[in-house]
Structures are given as C-alpha cells and as structure tokens.
Motif scaffolding. Structure first.
Motif, PDB file in Angstrom:
ATOM      1  N   ALA A 282       0.837  -1.201   0.000  1.00  0.00           N
ATOM      2  CA  ALA A 282       0.000   0.000   0.000  1.00  0.00           C
ATOM      3  C   ALA A 282       0.873   1.252   0.000  1.00  0.00           C
ATOM      4  O   ALA A 282       1.204   1.796  -1.036  1.00  0.00           O
ATOM      5  N   GLY A 283       1.275   1.697   1.200  1.00  0.00           N
ATOM      6  CA  GLY A 283       2.037   2.931   1.319  1.00  0.00           C
ATOM      7  C   GLY A 283       1.171   4.067   1.835  1.00  0.00           C
ATOM      8  O   GLY A 283       0.873   5.025   1.118  1.00  0.00           O
ATOM      9  N   MET A 284       0.751   3.948   3.101  1.00  0.00           N
ATOM     10  CA  MET A 284      -0.160   4.931   3.693  1.00  0.00           C
ATOM     11  C   MET A 284       0.399   6.346   3.619  1.00  0.00           C
ATOM     12  O   MET A 284      -0.348   7.317   3.470  1.00  0.00           O
ATOM     13  N   VAL A 285       1.725   6.475   3.689  1.00  0.00           N
ATOM     14  CA  VAL A 285       2.319   7.815   3.698  1.00  0.00           C
ATOM     15  C   VAL A 285       2.012   8.575   2.413  1.00  0.00           C
ATOM     16  O   VAL A 285       1.976   9.810   2.416  1.00  0.00           O
ATOM     17  N   LEU A 286       1.733   7.865   1.325  1.00  0.00           N
ATOM     18  CA  LEU A 286       1.391   8.549   0.074  1.00  0.00           C
ATOM     19  C   LEU A 286       0.105   9.358   0.248  1.00  0.00           C
ATOM     20  O   LEU A 286       0.015  10.518  -0.184  1.00  0.00           O
ATOM     21  N   LEU A 287      -0.889   8.752   0.886  1.00  0.00           N
ATOM     22  CA  LEU A 287      -2.148   9.465   1.102  1.00  0.00           C
ATOM     23  C   LEU A 287      -2.048  10.464   2.250  1.00  0.00           C
ATOM     24  O   LEU A 287      -2.768  11.466   2.266  1.00  0.00           O
ATOM     25  N   GLU A 288      -1.167  10.196   3.210  1.00  0.00           N
ATOM     26  CA  GLU A 288      -0.923  11.197   4.251  1.00  0.00           C
ATOM     27  C   GLU A 288      -0.356  12.464   3.614  1.00  0.00           C
ATOM     28  O   GLU A 288      -0.711  13.581   4.005  1.00  0.00           O
ATOM     29  N   ALA A 289       0.515  12.283   2.629  1.00  0.00           N
ATOM     30  CA  ALA A 289       1.064  13.439   1.919  1.00  0.00           C
ATOM     31  C   ALA A 289      -0.022  14.162   1.131  1.00  0.00           C
ATOM     32  O   ALA A 289      -0.081  15.401   1.121  1.00  0.00           O
ATOM     33  N   VAL A 290      -0.910  13.407   0.482  1.00  0.00           N
ATOM     34  CA  VAL A 290      -2.014  14.028  -0.255  1.00  0.00           C
ATOM     35  C   VAL A 290      -2.875  14.851   0.709  1.00  0.00           C
ATOM     36  O   VAL A 290      -3.257  15.985   0.402  1.00  0.00           O
ATOM     37  N   ALA A 291      -3.179  14.290   1.884  1.00  0.00           N
ATOM     38  CA  ALA A 291      -3.977  15.020   2.872  1.00  0.00           C
ATOM     39  C   ALA A 291      -3.281  16.309   3.304  1.00  0.00           C
ATOM     40  O   ALA A 291      -3.936  17.324   3.563  1.00  0.00           O
ATOM     41  N   ALA A 292      -1.945  16.260   3.378  1.00  0.00           N
ATOM     42  CA  ALA A 292      -1.163  17.426   3.807  1.00  0.00           C
ATOM     43  C   ALA A 292      -0.829  18.370   2.656  1.00  0.00           C
ATOM     44  O   ALA A 292      -0.086  19.335   2.842  1.00  0.00           O
ATOM     45  N   ARG A 293      -1.359  18.073   1.457  1.00  0.00           N
ATOM     46  CA  ARG A 293      -1.106  18.873   0.248  1.00  0.00           C
ATOM     47  C   ARG A 293       0.381  18.897  -0.097  1.00  0.00           C
ATOM     48  O   ARG A 293       0.906  19.897  -0.591  1.00  0.00           O
ATOM     49  N   TYR A 348      -8.965  15.990  -4.350  1.00  0.00           N
ATOM     50  CA  TYR A 348      -9.101  14.537  -4.196  1.00  0.00           C
ATOM     51  C   TYR A 348      -9.551  14.171  -2.787  1.00  0.00           C
ATOM     52  O   TYR A 348     -10.414  13.295  -2.600  1.00  0.00           O
ATOM     53  N   VAL A 349      -8.993  14.829  -1.797  1.00  0.00           N
ATOM     54  CA  VAL A 349      -9.374  14.563  -0.406  1.00  0.00           C
ATOM     55  C   VAL A 349     -10.845  14.903  -0.181  1.00  0.00           C
ATOM     56  O   VAL A 349     -11.553  14.195   0.543  1.00  0.00           O
ATOM     57  N   ALA A 350     -11.316  15.948  -0.818  1.00  0.00           N
ATOM     58  CA  ALA A 350     -12.713  16.352  -0.654  1.00  0.00           C
ATOM     59  C   ALA A 350     -13.681  15.357  -1.284  1.00  0.00           C
ATOM     60  O   ALA A 350     -14.837  15.245  -0.850  1.00  0.00           O
TER      61      ALA A 350
END
Length: 370
Positions: A282-293, A348-350
């Motif tokens: 997976a790689g959760m940090v990828l989406l954590e980065a997306v959330a953090a812009r 994307y987050v929205a």
C-alpha cells in the motif's frame, strides 16, 4: 466479543503497527474486549487492552516466529477467544490484515533454490495457511495489486477478500493554519529561505528505496542539490545508508530523523515526498502526503500509487525503475510550481474516502467472527 490481535513486533512508528492499533481501538470502542499478543513491544501500552509479550528464544527469526505462533495458539485455546485477527501470516486466523507482499510471488522472482531454504519453507507454509483454498481465513487488503497473483497461486475464492479504504489520520490534513505551521517548523529544522526539503517516511529503508533516493539526490544538478535537504523518518538500521551518503559526498545533505511523533509537521514543512520503494502493498504515507497537500514522487510498485495517479497530486514513476528518468522527474518536481499538485490533492481529499480503514475493518471482523 473477546478478540485476540496478533503480530510479531509492535513499535509506534510502523505502518502495519499503526493500522493494527487503529483497528484495535475501533473494536474496543464498539464494546469488544481486546487482547494483543506479540513477540516484541516497544512504546507505551494502550489503555483498556491486555498486552501479552510472548518470549521465545532462537538465533533464527523464522524459528522465533514459529515458536511464537505455537504459544499463541495455546493461549487462544486456553482463553477461549471468539476471534483471532493476525497482522502477520500464520495458521489459525479468523481474519488476516494483509500488509505484506505475497511471499510466493517474491519466490518466483528469485533463484529456483530460494523457495527451498528453511526460512522460505516456513514463510510459504504460513502463507498457505492464510491464502490456501482449504483455509477459512478472511483477508483484509489495502489494495487489489496482488489479488490476481494470490488467486493464481493459491486458488483463494473472491468471497474471502475484503478491500479496505485507506486509514489516514485526520491530523495529517492541512488545516487553516497550514502556512504558519509550515514556516514555524521549517525554522525549527534550520531550513534557510529558498532551501528545498525532500522527505522520506517509513521504517524498512531498503524496501522503501532509500538507496535510490540517495542516488537520485547525488545526480541532481549542483545548484539544485546544494539547496536540497533530504530528511528520512522511520526506525531501521540506518548505518548502511549513512555510509552510502558519505561515499556519495552527501553527508551534509542527508539526515536520519528516527521515528517521530511529529510526522505531520514534517509533511507540512516539506516540499516533496519521495517514495521510490522496490515493492509495497500500500504505502499509507502517500495518502498522508495528499492530505497534507504535499506533492509526491512514487514508484508504481506501491499499492497506493494509483491514488497519486488518479488525484494528479504528483508523478508516478513507471516500471522498470530507471535512475536517470527518476532523477529527471525529481528535478521537474523540485523546480516546478507546486500549486497544481497541491490543488489536485485538496480536491481529491474532498471527493474520496481516505479515512475509513478502521471502521470498515471492524465491520468485517464483527461479521466474520459472529
């Protein structure tokens, strides 16, 4: 219900371990009694759960794992748990949280004799107990990247697979005071005006591609490299990579920050997340980065790389890995305007559920165990 959660090693900065704790907390909040069994425990113990550290002794890790599983089975039988949820592959599980890549696929990519090593035979036996068509274990997956391969190798029926949404913690979301937090933390890190902060996050430096990151940093044009700092967060043996950084003349550009409780601050302070992993479910940090812009440069061998592709929040490096091409992509992202990637991430987050992992996993556990 009384549920036993089982994993080999717990430490607070591992992605698997954090997912385990999120799901355990969600199950506890639903009124279930939770016991955690592990070989090693590092960090504080959670309130309202029983933690059992099961000691075993052996020089070889796979022997330790086999002994641990045997002792956990004894404890499960004695305590009469309603369900057993495992975060590493082992027999006797009602539900398995599949964060590790399929080991049989790895064996196919190695020399023919690799699968016959005692360690490999032990791991394949454990995997067969989870994926085999005779098994009744239900499988929670973070992406569908390997389902076809697993079914081809093991004949696992579709009904036993359950895809989970990501489980991004909400403290990763860029809030209204994002710019202020960014500037303050960059000052704490000693970053000068105009300097670029390149970030890597994740324990397991070899699999995450720390060597690739160092080589790409070395190949940057001098002017760009001289204003770029690489900070690596996570807990692992960093000595080989510190040695590599010295050999490449990067010792003043590369900083190993260890496991951190303030990871969100690094996500806000950075200019780019780099994740050149060799292989990752997976790689959760990828989406954590997306959330953090935070814009992302990632290899397509990560299960969650499709989120970067769909969102437009960065660049996905297509296989096979090519250092020269990867470096060109790195130059492009460090030199370009980050706003289009940031705006794509915010949109994307929205529109996408990136938070529901624990709730969905708990739903499956309740259904399977009941």
């Amino acid at each position: 219900m009384r549920l036993a959660f089982v994993l080999f090693k717990y430490f607070p900065y591992g992605g698997l371990q954090r997912d385990c704790m999120k799901i355990a907390v969600e199950c506890r909040e639903r009124g279930h009694a939770i016991s955690l069994y592990c070989l090693e425990w590092s960090g504080s113990k959670p309130e309202g759960m029983d933690v059992h550290v099961v000691p075993v002794r052996s020089w070889r890790n796979y022997h330790r794992y086999d002994q641990f599983v045997s002792r956990v089975h004894q404890a499960v039988q004695q305590q009469g748990y309603d369900g057993v949820i495992g975060f590493n592959r082992m027999p006797g599980l009602d539900v398995y949280f599949g964060a590790d890549p399929c080991f049989a696929v790895k064996c196919q990519q190695r020399s023919s004799w690799y699968r016959f090593l005692p360690r490999s035979r032990s791991f394949l036996k454990a995997e067969q107990a989870v994926y085999g068509k005779e098994s009744s274990t239900h499988i929670l997956l973070l992406s569908d990247l390997e389902i076809d391969a697993i079914q081809h190798l093991y004949g696992t029926p579709d009904a036993r697979f359950h895809l989970l949404p990501p489980g991004v913690a909400r403290d990763r979301l860029a809030s209204a005071d994002y710019q202020q937090r960014r500037q303050e933390f960059r000052q704490q890190l000693g970053l000068k005006d105009g300097e670029k902060l390149l970030l890597m996050v994740g324990s397991g430096f070899r699999v995450k591609g720390a060597d690739r990151a160092l080589e790409a940093l070395k190949q940057l044009p001098d002017a760009l490299r001289n204003k770029t700092q690489l900070m690596i967060l996570g807990r692992d043996n960093q000595a080989p990579f510190e040695r590599m950084a010295r050999q490449l003349g990067l010792e003043d550009r590369v900083h190993f920050m260890g496991g951190r409780d303030d990871a969100p601050s690094f996500l806000f302070a950075a200019d780019l997340l780099i994740h050149p992993a060799y292989r990752e479910s997976a790689g959760m940090v990828l989406l954590e980065a997306v959330a953090a812009r935070l814009p992302v440069l990632v290899t397509d061998t990560c299960g969650y790389s499709f989120h970067i592709q769909r969102s437009g929040a960065g660049i996905v490096h297509e296989s096979p890995f090519d250092l020269q091409r990867f470096t060109r992509e790195l130059v492009q992202m460090l030199s370009g305007d980050p706003r289009p990637w940031q705006q794509a991430a915010e949109k994307y987050v929205a529109q996408t559920d990136i938070f529901g992992l624990a709730e969905t996993a708990a739903d499956v556990i309740e259904e399977v165990v009941a």
